[in-house]
Motif scaffolding. Structure first.
Motif, PDB file in Angstrom:
ATOM      1  N   THR A  69      13.510   7.034 -16.996  1.00 60.55           N
ATOM      2  CA  THR A  69      13.698   6.573 -15.627  1.00 60.55           C
ATOM      3  C   THR A  69      12.488   6.918 -14.762  1.00 60.55           C
ATOM      4  O   THR A  69      11.789   7.892 -15.010  1.00 60.55           O
ATOM      5  CB  THR A  69      14.953   7.194 -15.021  1.00 60.55           C
ATOM      6  N   LEU A  70      12.285   6.136 -13.748  1.00 61.39           N
ATOM      7  CA  LEU A  70      11.216   6.406 -12.783  1.00 61.39           C
ATOM      8  C   LEU A  70      11.812   6.884 -11.463  1.00 61.39           C
ATOM      9  O   LEU A  70      11.207   6.717 -10.403  1.00 61.39           O
ATOM     10  CB  LEU A  70      10.385   5.134 -12.548  1.00 61.39           C
ATOM     11  N   ALA A  71      12.980   7.476 -11.539  1.00 59.79           N
ATOM     12  CA  ALA A  71      13.671   7.945 -10.331  1.00 59.79           C
ATOM     13  C   ALA A  71      12.772   8.855  -9.506  1.00 59.79           C
ATOM     14  O   ALA A  71      12.132   9.772 -10.036  1.00 59.79           O
ATOM     15  CB  ALA A  71      14.947   8.682 -10.717  1.00 59.79           C
ATOM     16  N   GLY A  72      12.714   8.583  -8.211  1.00 62.59           N
ATOM     17  CA  GLY A  72      11.913   9.389  -7.307  1.00 62.59           C
ATOM     18  C   GLY A  72      10.468   8.943  -7.185  1.00 62.59           C
ATOM     19  O   GLY A  72       9.745   9.438  -6.309  1.00 62.59           O
ATOM     20  N   LYS A  73      10.036   8.019  -8.031  1.00 60.73           N
ATOM     21  CA  LYS A  73       8.661   7.534  -7.969  1.00 60.73           C
ATOM     22  C   LYS A  73       8.528   6.421  -6.929  1.00 60.73           C
ATOM     23  O   LYS A  73       9.455   5.640  -6.703  1.00 60.73           O
ATOM     24  CB  LYS A  73       8.216   7.006  -9.330  1.00 60.73           C
ATOM     25  N   LYS A  74       7.359   6.370  -6.309  1.00 62.93           N
ATOM     26  CA  LYS A  74       7.080   5.339  -5.312  1.00 62.93           C
ATOM     27  C   LYS A  74       5.897   4.484  -5.762  1.00 62.93           C
ATOM     28  O   LYS A  74       4.915   5.008  -6.287  1.00 62.93           O
ATOM     29  CB  LYS A  74       6.782   5.970  -3.945  1.00 62.93           C
ATOM     30  N   ILE A  75       6.026   3.182  -5.533  1.00 66.39           N
ATOM     31  CA  ILE A  75       5.014   2.219  -5.962  1.00 66.39           C
ATOM     32  C   ILE A  75       4.493   1.458  -4.757  1.00 66.39           C
ATOM     33  O   ILE A  75       5.275   0.940  -3.949  1.00 66.39           O
ATOM     34  CB  ILE A  75       5.613   1.196  -6.965  1.00 66.39           C
ATOM     35  N   VAL A  76       3.179   1.354  -4.626  1.00 63.05           N
ATOM     36  CA  VAL A  76       2.554   0.518  -3.599  1.00 63.05           C
ATOM     37  C   VAL A  76       2.261  -0.861  -4.189  1.00 63.05           C
ATOM     38  O   VAL A  76       1.697  -0.965  -5.279  1.00 63.05           O
ATOM     39  CB  VAL A  76       1.222   1.125  -3.110  1.00 63.05           C
ATOM     40  N   VAL A  77       2.619  -1.912  -3.462  1.00 61.68           N
ATOM     41  CA  VAL A  77       2.188  -3.270  -3.806  1.00 61.68           C
ATOM     42  C   VAL A  77       1.479  -3.849  -2.588  1.00 61.68           C
ATOM     43  O   VAL A  77       2.089  -4.008  -1.524  1.00 61.68           O
ATOM     44  CB  VAL A  77       3.364  -4.176  -4.210  1.00 61.68           C
ATOM     45  N   LEU A  78       0.189  -4.106  -2.727  1.00 58.98           N
ATOM     46  CA  LEU A  78      -0.590  -4.696  -1.633  1.00 58.98           C
ATOM     47  C   LEU A  78      -0.388  -6.206  -1.631  1.00 58.98           C
ATOM     48  O   LEU A  78      -0.522  -6.868  -2.664  1.00 58.98           O
ATOM     49  CB  LEU A  78      -2.070  -4.368  -1.802  1.00 58.98           C
ATOM     50  N   HIS A 136       7.086  -0.105  -2.122  1.00 56.71           N
ATOM     51  CA  HIS A 136       6.671  -0.265  -0.737  1.00 56.71           C
ATOM     52  C   HIS A 136       5.630  -1.385  -0.656  1.00 56.71           C
ATOM     53  O   HIS A 136       4.525  -1.239  -1.197  1.00 56.71           O
ATOM     54  CB  HIS A 136       6.075   1.030  -0.188  1.00 56.71           C
ATOM     55  N   LEU A 137       5.987  -2.470  -0.004  1.00 59.21           N
ATOM     56  CA  LEU A 137       5.031  -3.553   0.226  1.00 59.21           C
ATOM     57  C   LEU A 137       4.153  -3.162   1.404  1.00 59.21           C
ATOM     58  O   LEU A 137       4.643  -2.780   2.468  1.00 59.21           O
ATOM     59  CB  LEU A 137       5.766  -4.857   0.533  1.00 59.21           C
ATOM     60  N   MET A 138       2.843  -3.262   1.215  1.00 65.56           N
ATOM     61  CA  MET A 138       1.907  -2.844   2.260  1.00 65.56           C
ATOM     62  C   MET A 138       0.812  -3.878   2.465  1.00 65.56           C
ATOM     63  O   MET A 138       0.508  -4.663   1.572  1.00 65.56           O
ATOM     64  CB  MET A 138       1.259  -1.506   1.892  1.00 65.56           C
ATOM     65  N   SER A 139       0.230  -3.833   3.648  1.00 64.56           N
ATOM     66  CA  SER A 139      -0.914  -4.687   3.947  1.00 64.56           C
ATOM     67  C   SER A 139      -1.639  -4.103   5.145  1.00 64.56           C
ATOM     68  O   SER A 139      -1.315  -3.003   5.599  1.00 64.56           O
ATOM     69  CB  SER A 139      -0.464  -6.127   4.227  1.00 64.56           C
ATOM     70  N   TYR A 152       1.922   8.408  -4.177  1.00 65.97           N
ATOM     71  CA  TYR A 152       2.449   7.289  -4.940  1.00 65.97           C
ATOM     72  C   TYR A 152       2.074   7.402  -6.415  1.00 65.97           C
ATOM     73  O   TYR A 152       1.000   7.880  -6.772  1.00 65.97           O
ATOM     74  CB  TYR A 152       1.934   5.969  -4.356  1.00 65.97           C
ATOM     75  N   ALA A 153       2.999   6.938  -7.248  1.00 69.06           N
ATOM     76  CA  ALA A 153       2.774   6.980  -8.697  1.00 69.06           C
ATOM     77  C   ALA A 153       1.886   5.844  -9.164  1.00 69.06           C
ATOM     78  O   ALA A 153       1.203   5.963 -10.185  1.00 69.06           O
ATOM     79  CB  ALA A 153       4.107   6.926  -9.435  1.00 69.06           C
ATOM     80  N   ALA A 154       1.908   4.731  -8.436  1.00 72.04           N
ATOM     81  CA  ALA A 154       1.104   3.565  -8.825  1.00 72.04           C
ATOM     82  C   ALA A 154       0.767   2.740  -7.601  1.00 72.04           C
ATOM     83  O   ALA A 154       1.520   2.713  -6.622  1.00 72.04           O
ATOM     84  CB  ALA A 154       1.856   2.707  -9.843  1.00 72.04           C
ATOM     85  N   VAL A 155      -0.374   2.075  -7.663  1.00 71.01           N
ATOM     86  CA  VAL A 155      -0.763   1.130  -6.624  1.00 71.01           C
ATOM     87  C   VAL A 155      -1.152  -0.171  -7.316  1.00 71.01           C
ATOM     88  O   VAL A 155      -1.920  -0.174  -8.276  1.00 71.01           O
ATOM     89  CB  VAL A 155      -1.909   1.677  -5.742  1.00 71.01           C
ATOM     90  N   ILE A 156      -0.579  -1.258  -6.828  1.00 65.80           N
ATOM     91  CA  ILE A 156      -0.751  -2.566  -7.460  1.00 65.80           C
ATOM     92  C   ILE A 156      -1.379  -3.537  -6.472  1.00 65.80           C
ATOM     93  O   ILE A 156      -0.936  -3.650  -5.323  1.00 65.80           O
ATOM     94  CB  ILE A 156       0.611  -3.118  -7.927  1.00 65.80           C
ATOM     95  N   MET A 157      -2.407  -4.246  -6.930  1.00 67.35           N
ATOM     96  CA  MET A 157      -2.956  -5.355  -6.160  1.00 67.35           C
ATOM     97  C   MET A 157      -2.319  -6.628  -6.694  1.00 67.35           C
ATOM     98  O   MET A 157      -2.483  -6.972  -7.856  1.00 67.35           O
ATOM     99  CB  MET A 157      -4.477  -5.409  -6.321  1.00 67.35           C
ATOM    100  N   SER A 158      -1.573  -7.313  -5.840  1.00 64.29           N
ATOM    101  CA  SER A 158      -0.846  -8.497  -6.289  1.00 64.29           C
ATOM    102  C   SER A 158      -1.782  -9.641  -6.644  1.00 64.29           C
ATOM    103  O   SER A 158      -2.973  -9.615  -6.347  1.00 64.29           O
ATOM    104  CB  SER A 158       0.149  -8.941  -5.210  1.00 64.29           C
TER     105      SER A 158
END
Length: 210
Positions: free
Chosen positions: A5-14, A39-42, A80-86
């Motif tokens: 599980t990734l419980a408690g982890k936060k992911i950024v999606v730009l 978390h969707l961010m921009s 954050y555990a990961a950051v993703i560029m869409s």
């Protein structure tokens, strides 16, 4: 497929305008299934929120809209555990920079785009998994040292830019390439395998510590 599980982890999606709705929905659904928060961010330009419009890749396909209320400039990437560029042209829009008032534009200023700086910080932290899908690697080309020698896959449209930045293009039957803490995918159509590769890397330290 992630085994823990990734419980408690936060992911950024730009994200930005010209996002792919199915891709964004996949992040929200799959990571939630694994217990993580997306978390969707921009860049919000000083506003409380931004309203983005989807891409249309077929005639007659209705536009979709996305409201984002988190500015990546106001968060600590190290939480954050990961950051993703869409995928698609979101990375091109996020490369926008403002030259100092009264000064001409110079090539060196491309490095000052806030989104470029944000992702560069993530690149310096090996504990953060970095994911760039399709055209997403465009966000790193202003800082070619971030790509030099890294094994990647991308859409053919951006391949020349990626090669010129010194990255090593690796064809893959799965259209996914993992190079340490960096995960890349060929196109938005590969989003599910892309998510699973990122989730596996996030879960790996938990597995090793168990």
């Amino acid at each position: 497929m992630a085994t823990t599980t990734l419980a408690g982890k936060k992911i950024v999606v730009l994200v930005e305008t010209e996002f792919i709705p199915e891709e964004i929905e996949a992040y929200q659904k799959r990571f939630a299934e694994l217990g993580a928060t997306v978390h969707l961010m921009s860049r919000l330009w000083g506003q409380e929120s931004a309203h983005f419009v989807s891409d249309v890749d077929a005639f007659g396909k209705p536009l979709q809209y996305l409201d984002v209320n988190i500015d990546f400039q106001n968060v600590d990437i190290n939480e954050y555990a990961a950051v993703i560029m869409s995928a698609n042209y979101t990375s091109v829009r996020l490369r926008y920079f403002q030259p100092p008032e009264g000064q001409p534009i110079s090539p060196e200023q491309v490095r000052t785009a806030p989104a470029v700086q944000f992702f560069a910080k993530a690149m310096t932290n090996p504990k953060i998994i970095k994911g760039l899908l399709c055209h997403g690697l465009w966000l790193l080309t202003p800082m070619p040292e971030l790509l030099k020698g890294r094994k990647v896959i991308c859409h053919e449209v951006v391949l020349a830019d990626i090669a010129n930045a010194g990255a090593v293009y690796v064809p893959s039957p799965t259209n996914i390439v993992v190079d340490g803490d960096l995960v890349t995918g060929r196109s938005g159509q590969n989003v599910h395998a892309f998510i699973d590769a990122i989730a596996d890397l996030i879960a790996q330290p938990q597995t090793e510590a168990a």
